[in-house]
Design a protein around this motif. Structure first.
Motif, mmCIF file in Angstrom:
data_model
loop_
_atom_site.group_PDB
_atom_site.id
_atom_site.type_symbol
_atom_site.label_atom_id
_atom_site.label_comp_id
_atom_site.label_asym_id
_atom_site.label_seq_id
_atom_site.Cartn_x
_atom_site.Cartn_y
_atom_site.Cartn_z
ATOM 1 N N ILE A 1 0.844 -1.198 0.000
ATOM 2 C CA ILE A 1 0.000 0.000 0.000
ATOM 3 C C ILE A 1 0.878 1.247 0.000
ATOM 4 O O ILE A 1 0.634 2.187 -0.756
ATOM 5 N N SER A 2 1.901 1.265 0.825
ATOM 6 C CA SER A 2 2.791 2.430 0.895
ATOM 7 C C SER A 2 3.436 2.709 -0.454
ATOM 8 O O SER A 2 3.495 3.859 -0.905
ATOM 9 N N ILE A 3 3.901 1.673 -1.114
ATOM 10 C CA ILE A 3 4.564 1.831 -2.421
ATOM 11 C C ILE A 3 3.579 2.372 -3.452
ATOM 12 O O ILE A 3 3.891 3.309 -4.193
ATOM 13 N N GLN A 4 2.380 1.820 -3.508
ATOM 14 C CA GLN A 4 1.404 2.257 -4.506
ATOM 15 C C GLN A 4 0.927 3.682 -4.250
ATOM 16 O O GLN A 4 0.744 4.465 -5.188
ATOM 17 N N LEU A 5 0.743 4.043 -2.977
ATOM 18 C CA LEU A 5 0.348 5.417 -2.674
ATOM 19 C C LEU A 5 1.466 6.397 -3.030
ATOM 20 O O LEU A 5 1.203 7.484 -3.550
ATOM 21 N N ARG A 6 2.708 6.005 -2.765
ATOM 22 C CA ARG A 6 3.837 6.860 -3.132
ATOM 23 C C ARG A 6 3.903 7.041 -4.646
ATOM 24 O O ARG A 6 4.110 8.148 -5.152
ATOM 25 N N LYS A 7 3.678 5.958 -5.407
ATOM 26 C CA LYS A 7 3.669 6.056 -6.874
ATOM 27 C C LYS A 7 2.558 6.996 -7.351
ATOM 28 O O LYS A 7 2.750 7.785 -8.265
ATOM 29 N N LEU A 8 1.380 6.894 -6.724
ATOM 30 C CA LEU A 8 0.260 7.762 -7.086
ATOM 31 C C LEU A 8 0.596 9.218 -6.777
ATOM 32 O O LEU A 8 0.353 10.113 -7.591
ATOM 33 N N GLU A 9 1.184 9.461 -5.613
ATOM 34 C CA GLU A 9 1.581 10.821 -5.252
ATOM 35 C C GLU A 9 2.640 11.361 -6.208
ATOM 36 O O GLU A 9 2.563 12.520 -6.639
ATOM 37 N N ASP A 10 3.606 10.523 -6.568
ATOM 38 C CA ASP A 10 4.645 10.939 -7.522
ATOM 39 C C ASP A 10 4.024 11.274 -8.882
ATOM 40 O O ASP A 10 4.411 12.259 -9.515
ATOM 41 N N GLU A 11 3.081 10.476 -9.303
ATOM 42 C CA GLU A 11 2.430 10.699 -10.604
ATOM 43 C C GLU A 11 1.650 12.013 -10.598
ATOM 44 O O GLU A 11 1.660 12.758 -11.569
ATOM 45 N N LEU A 12 0.972 12.288 -9.481
ATOM 46 C CA LEU A 12 0.174 13.505 -9.379
ATOM 47 C C LEU A 12 0.995 14.720 -8.953
ATOM 48 O O LEU A 12 0.564 15.864 -9.119
ATOM 49 N N GLY A 13 2.151 14.464 -8.348
ATOM 50 C CA GLY A 13 3.024 15.567 -7.929
ATOM 51 C C GLY A 13 2.550 16.279 -6.679
ATOM 52 O O GLY A 13 2.850 17.465 -6.488
ATOM 53 N N ILE A 14 1.817 15.566 -5.823
ATOM 54 C CA ILE A 14 1.304 16.180 -4.599
ATOM 55 C C ILE A 14 1.055 15.096 -3.548
ATOM 56 O O ILE A 14 0.733 13.956 -3.886
ATOM 57 N N ALA A 15 1.207 15.486 -2.269
ATOM 58 C CA ALA A 15 0.975 14.534 -1.177
ATOM 59 C C ALA A 15 -0.532 14.298 -1.013
ATOM 60 O O ALA A 15 -1.334 15.226 -1.035
ATOM 61 N N LEU A 16 -0.912 13.044 -0.894
ATOM 62 C CA LEU A 16 -2.321 12.671 -0.723
ATOM 63 C C LEU A 16 -2.629 12.263 0.709
ATOM 64 O O LEU A 16 -3.788 12.268 1.120
ATOM 65 N N THR A 17 -1.584 11.867 1.451
ATOM 66 C CA THR A 17 -1.758 11.454 2.844
ATOM 67 C C THR A 17 -0.679 12.112 3.698
ATOM 68 O O THR A 17 0.362 12.544 3.191
ATOM 69 N N GLU A 18 -0.939 12.156 5.010
ATOM 70 C CA GLU A 18 0.073 12.628 5.955
ATOM 71 C C GLU A 18 -0.158 11.921 7.279
ATOM 72 O O GLU A 18 -1.276 11.519 7.596
ATOM 73 N N ARG A 19 0.916 11.781 8.030
ATOM 74 C CA ARG A 19 0.820 11.143 9.341
ATOM 75 C C ARG A 19 0.031 12.049 10.288
ATOM 76 O O ARG A 19 0.173 13.270 10.265
ATOM 77 N N ASP A 20 -0.780 11.419 11.091
ATOM 78 C CA ASP A 20 -1.597 12.161 12.053
ATOM 79 C C ASP A 20 -1.520 11.407 13.373
ATOM 80 O O ASP A 20 -2.337 10.529 13.646
ATOM 81 N N GLY A 21 -0.491 11.709 14.174
ATOM 82 C CA GLY A 21 -0.293 10.966 15.422
ATOM 83 C C GLY A 21 0.055 9.528 15.099
ATOM 84 O O GLY A 21 1.019 9.245 14.410
ATOM 85 N N ARG A 22 -0.793 8.621 15.512
ATOM 86 C CA ARG A 22 -0.538 7.192 15.271
ATOM 87 C C ARG A 22 -1.218 6.708 13.999
ATOM 88 O O ARG A 22 -1.007 5.589 13.574
ATOM 89 N N GLY A 23 -2.038 7.554 13.380
ATOM 90 C CA GLY A 23 -2.756 7.138 12.174
ATOM 91 C C GLY A 23 -2.292 7.889 10.947
ATOM 92 O O GLY A 23 -1.210 8.475 10.924
ATOM 93 N N ILE A 24 -3.134 7.871 9.958
ATOM 94 C CA ILE A 24 -2.827 8.551 8.702
ATOM 95 C C ILE A 24 -4.059 9.347 8.296
ATOM 96 O O ILE A 24 -5.192 8.915 8.511
ATOM 97 N N ARG A 25 -3.823 10.526 7.767
ATOM 98 C CA ARG A 25 -4.907 11.411 7.379
ATOM 99 C C ARG A 25 -4.801 11.711 5.895
ATOM 100 O O ARG A 25 -3.716 11.815 5.345
ATOM 101 N N ILE A 26 -5.939 11.872 5.251
ATOM 102 C CA ILE A 26 -5.984 12.230 3.830
ATOM 103 C C ILE A 26 -5.892 13.748 3.737
ATOM 104 O O ILE A 26 -6.624 14.463 4.432
ATOM 105 N N THR A 27 -4.997 14.262 2.881
ATOM 106 C CA THR A 27 -4.848 15.707 2.690
ATOM 107 C C THR A 27 -6.028 16.239 1.873
ATOM 108 O O THR A 27 -6.828 15.462 1.338
ATOM 109 N N ASP A 28 -6.088 17.580 1.751
ATOM 110 C CA ASP A 28 -7.141 18.180 0.920
ATOM 111 C C ASP A 28 -7.040 17.686 -0.521
ATOM 112 O O ASP A 28 -8.052 17.367 -1.150
#
Length: 191
Positions: A34-61
């Motif tokens: 999942i981490s690899i595929q999300l990173r590939k998607l972010e690289d393709e789009l050129g923007i962060a889609l997720t960010e760490r939020d304490g112990r979890g993960i949050r979706i960016t705008d």
């Protein structure tokens, strides 16, 4: 741009579970996958889609925007699959039938029964002479043709579905009237 449906599915799972581990478990893949595929998607789009939020993960705008489109794409694919299931199940679609004019009277009964069984199928009936019917078939403008005799030189599949007997018709005072078991004879030069 290369965006893969599986990447969108993974983003949706991360948003739903707010955890890479739980998303991976739900999709039966590993967390690194999942981490690899999300990173590939972010690289393709050129923007962060997720960010760490304490112990979890949050979706960016930006991730929320991608997620809305991913959900719309998912619904479109579900609609497509349902439409295809309906076509396979004869729930909806079109049937183009070409018949020779002499078969027009007998095909209507069959069409009526078919329509009762499959009301969502739209039927287009064309009546023509034999050459016209064969031309419609050759141009792929007819799914089904009804004719007295298929051409000998064709690779069409022909099935007899109803007898079409020939009968002698004569006035009541004709010498052949009332006779049965007549043997036809063809003469190119009648007397």
């Amino acid at each position: 741009m290369k965006i893969d449906l599986r990447q969108l599915e993974m983003l949706e799972a991360v948003a739903r579970h707010q955890s890479l581990t739980l998303a991976a478990k739900a999709l039966h893949v590993t967390q690194p996958a999942i981490s690899i595929q999300l990173r590939k998607l972010e690289d393709e789009l050129g923007i962060a889609l997720t960010e760490r939020d304490g112990r979890g993960i949050r979706i960016t705008d930006a991730g929320e925007e991608v997620l809305r489109h991913a959900q719309r794409i998912g619904r479109t694919i579900e609609d497509l699959c349902e439409n295809i299931r309906q076509h396979r199940g004869l729930v909806q679609g079109h049937l183009r039938i070409a018949v020779v004019s002499t078969a027009n009277y007998l095909i209507t009964e069959n069409i009526a029964r078919f329509r009762k069984m499959y009301p969502g199928i739209k039927i287009n009936l064309q009546v023509a002479n034999r050459d016209g019917v064969l031309e419609l078939v050759d141009r792929n403008e007819s799914d089904l043709a009804v004719s007295g005799q298929p051409p000998d030189d064709s690779d069409l599949v022909a099935r007899r579905f109803r007898p079409n007997p020939l009968v002698v018709i004569a006035p009541p005072d004709h010498p052949l009237a009332g006779r049965t078991n007549l043997t036809p004879q063809v003469s190119l030069y009648p007397n």
